[in-house]
Design an enzyme around this catalytic site. Structure first.
Site, PDB file in Angstrom:
ATOM      1  N   GLU A 162       0.808  -1.223   0.000  1.00 46.42           N
ATOM      2  CA  GLU A 162       0.000   0.000   0.000  1.00 46.42           C
ATOM      3  C   GLU A 162       0.846   1.279   0.000  1.00 46.42           C
ATOM      4  O   GLU A 162       0.820   2.058   0.966  1.00 46.42           O
ATOM      5  CB  GLU A 162      -0.982   0.005   1.178  1.00 46.42           C
ATOM      6  CG  GLU A 162      -1.907  -1.205   1.182  1.00 46.42           C
ATOM      7  CD  GLU A 162      -2.920  -1.183   2.329  1.00 46.42           C
ATOM      8  OE1 GLU A 162      -2.821  -0.315   3.210  1.00 46.42           O
ATOM      9  OE2 GLU A 162      -3.811  -2.038   2.336  1.00 46.42           O
TER      10      GLU A 162
ATOM     11  N   GLU B 134      -5.408  -8.812   0.719  1.00 43.69           N
ATOM     12  CA  GLU B 134      -6.067  -8.497   2.002  1.00 43.69           C
ATOM     13  C   GLU B 134      -7.546  -8.286   1.738  1.00 43.69           C
ATOM     14  O   GLU B 134      -7.913  -7.599   0.782  1.00 43.69           O
ATOM     15  CB  GLU B 134      -5.528  -7.199   2.624  1.00 43.69           C
ATOM     16  CG  GLU B 134      -4.198  -7.310   3.293  1.00 43.69           C
ATOM     17  CD  GLU B 134      -3.749  -5.988   3.924  1.00 43.69           C
ATOM     18  OE1 GLU B 134      -4.600  -5.185   4.348  1.00 43.69           O
ATOM     19  OE2 GLU B 134      -2.526  -5.774   3.983  1.00 43.69           O
TER      20      GLU B 134
HETATM   21  O1  IFM Z   1      -4.486  -3.341   9.090  1.00 45.31           O
HETATM   22  C1  IFM Z   1      -4.397  -2.802   7.808  1.00 45.31           C
HETATM   23  C2  IFM Z   1      -3.214  -3.367   7.063  1.00 45.31           C
HETATM   24  O2  IFM Z   1      -2.029  -3.175   7.765  1.00 45.31           O
HETATM   25  C3  IFM Z   1      -3.083  -2.722   5.708  1.00 45.31           C
HETATM   26  N1  IFM Z   1      -4.319  -2.786   4.995  1.00 45.31           N
HETATM   27  C4  IFM Z   1      -5.524  -2.383   5.664  1.00 45.31           C
HETATM   28  C5  IFM Z   1      -5.638  -3.088   7.004  1.00 45.31           C
HETATM   29  C6  IFM Z   1      -6.931  -2.664   7.730  1.00 45.31           C
HETATM   30  O3  IFM Z   1      -6.942  -1.299   7.945  1.00 45.31           O
END
Ligand code: IFM
Length: 445
Positions: free
Chosen positions: A176, A356
């Site tokens: 990210e 994710e």
């Molecule tokens: O916890 C975070 C993660 O570290 C990165 N992506 C989003 C998740 C939820 O906010």
């Protein structure tokens, strides 16, 4: 494990190919703890947590889930879910306390045991190099805004590959980059807590350049694992059909998505965003864009919700009436299908991976159990959305639930729980929630 749950749908894991990658994901700073042991250096998040009011509950990552000291137990927990893969990150300051110079053998030993433990349990290793915990010593020299951090990052990447490369299924350079650049350097709500747009855009550029440099040098060094990067992506809709809102949605998509996707896949920055940035555009050296556009074995997609843009009021919250999670994020599984289809259509992606996906809810422990039906449903519907994208011809070959267990949710501290496994932070007891049992049964089916 835990209470009985029904597979309330006709969704079956056998609708996916047998080699589909099913996993759970975590990151180093969010779970490891053990912040001051075995020679680990400080990260930008250790320092940021000390700033007054930076973290909602005033907490930090000193102990987190104490994963560093509970490795074997946590490895058994991962294996018990029936997944075939685990996505985690290395804490750069744990293996190289200053981000340059000497390596910390105790730190590498920990990750060696983690990787051996995964292999011994038949689990694929999906490793991220940078999930936001930059060594503070590099931040003291300007961090990602200083181009020399790119060189240090490449040396770190090559060392990780030299030690662990042959055991890894995939390596992700950065998790990210938009979040690190914008939340960390423009809005100041994440580490390192700076508030300057020009710096943020330079950071974004250096993250992309360092990604490209690392991929180029890893390939030259003979790395064989899949190489990729992970972006936070959401479809962005105009809040109304006014021309202003439509244009704002396009610009926001440019700033959050195309600013990263276009250089990665097309070796240029989007012209509308460059024009919008004006003097805040980054310094781009000759050859940078070709460096960034190294062939990707996969693109990782972190998807949680969709977004709306409004020209008039940037804080205008569009209410669809759909359920929202404890983060205030709308539950919108269709957005994942749409996003995956868009990526497949607009960019020459070889493979997409949902790296994710998950939800924070206010879980309650009752009689030793957490009946998180809403998280179960969230996961089920997003897996279904992934399946739909596949049926439409999108090459998605992995799904990782976020997260293995409740953990340090950055500026929200420990108040937000994303885990499939509940963590009692007072005792560090892990209790699989109903969603964990559902995932396990789904994978078995
Ligand atoms: O916890 C975070 C993660 O570290 C990165 N992506 C989003 C998740 C939820 O906010």
């Amino acid at each position: 494990m835990l209470m009985q749950t029904r597979n309330q749908s006709n969704l079956l894991s056998k609708d996916f190919p047998t080699d589909f990658i099913w996993g759970v994901a975590t990151s180093s700073f969010q779970i490891e703890g053990a912040a001051q042991v075995d020679g680990r250096g400080l990260s930008v998040w250790d320092v940021f947590c000390k700033q007054p009011h930076a973290i909602a509950d005033g907490s930090n990552g000193d102990v987190a889930c104490d994963h560093y000291n509970r490795l074997d137990q946590d490895l058994d927990l991962i294996a018990s879910l029936g997944v075939n893969a685990y996505r985690f990150s290395i804490s750069w300051p744990r293996v190289q306390p200053l981000g340059q110079g000497g390596w910390n053998e105790a730190g590498f030993d920990f990750y060696g045991r983690l990787i051996d433990g995964l292999i011994a349990r038949g689990l694929q290793v999906h490793l991220t190099l940078n999930h936001w915990d930059l060594p503070q010593a590099l931040q003291d020299q300007g961090g990602w805004a200083n181009r020399s951090t790119c060189e240090h990052f490449v040396r770190y990447a090559l060392e990780v590959n030299r030690r662990f490369g042959k055991h890894m299924t995939s390596l992700c350079t950065h998790n990210e980059p938009w979040v690190m650049a914008v939340l960390g350097h423009e809005l100041g709500v994440f580490a390192p807590g700076l508030k300057d747009r020009k710096t943020a855009m330079q950071v974004a550029h250096h993250l992309l350049v360092s990604h490209g440099m690392a991929l180029r040098d890893l390939r030259s060094a003979g790395a064989t694992m899949d190489l990729g990067i992970v972006l936070n992506l959401s479809p962005i809709y105009p809040a109304s059909d006014s021309q202003g809102d439509i244009e704002k949605a396009k610009l926001d998509d440019g700033l959050i998505a195309r600013w990263y996707l276009d250089p990665l896949f097309k070796a240029h920055y989007p012209s509308d965003v460059l024009e919008h940035l004006g003097n805040d555009a980054p310094v781009v050296l000759e050859g940078d864009l070709d460096t960034i556009a190294q062939p990707l074995d996969y693109l990782g997609v972190n998807y949680y919700t969709r977004n709306f843009s409004s020209a008039g009021n940037p804080w205008d919250v569009h209410s669809s009436g759909n359920e929202v999670t404890d983060m205030g994020w709308e539950v919108y599984p269709q957005g994942l299908t749409e996003l995956l289809c868009r990526l497949h259509q607009d960019y020459p992606v070889k493979r997409l991976r949902v790296t994710e996906n998950g939800a924070a809810f206010k879980d309650e422990m009752v009689d030793g159990m957490v009946d998180d039906e809403r998280r179960e449903s969230y996961l089920r519907e997003h897996i279904r959305a992934t399946s739909r994208a596949r049926a439409l011809g999108v090459p998605v070959d992995a799904y990782f639930a976020w997260s293995l267990m409740d953990n340090f949710e950055w500026a929200s501290g420990y108040e937000k729980r994303f885990g499939l496994v509940h963590v009692d932070y007072a005792t560090q007891k892990r209790t699989p929630k109903r969603s964990a049992l559902w995932y396990q049964q789904f994978l078995k089916a």
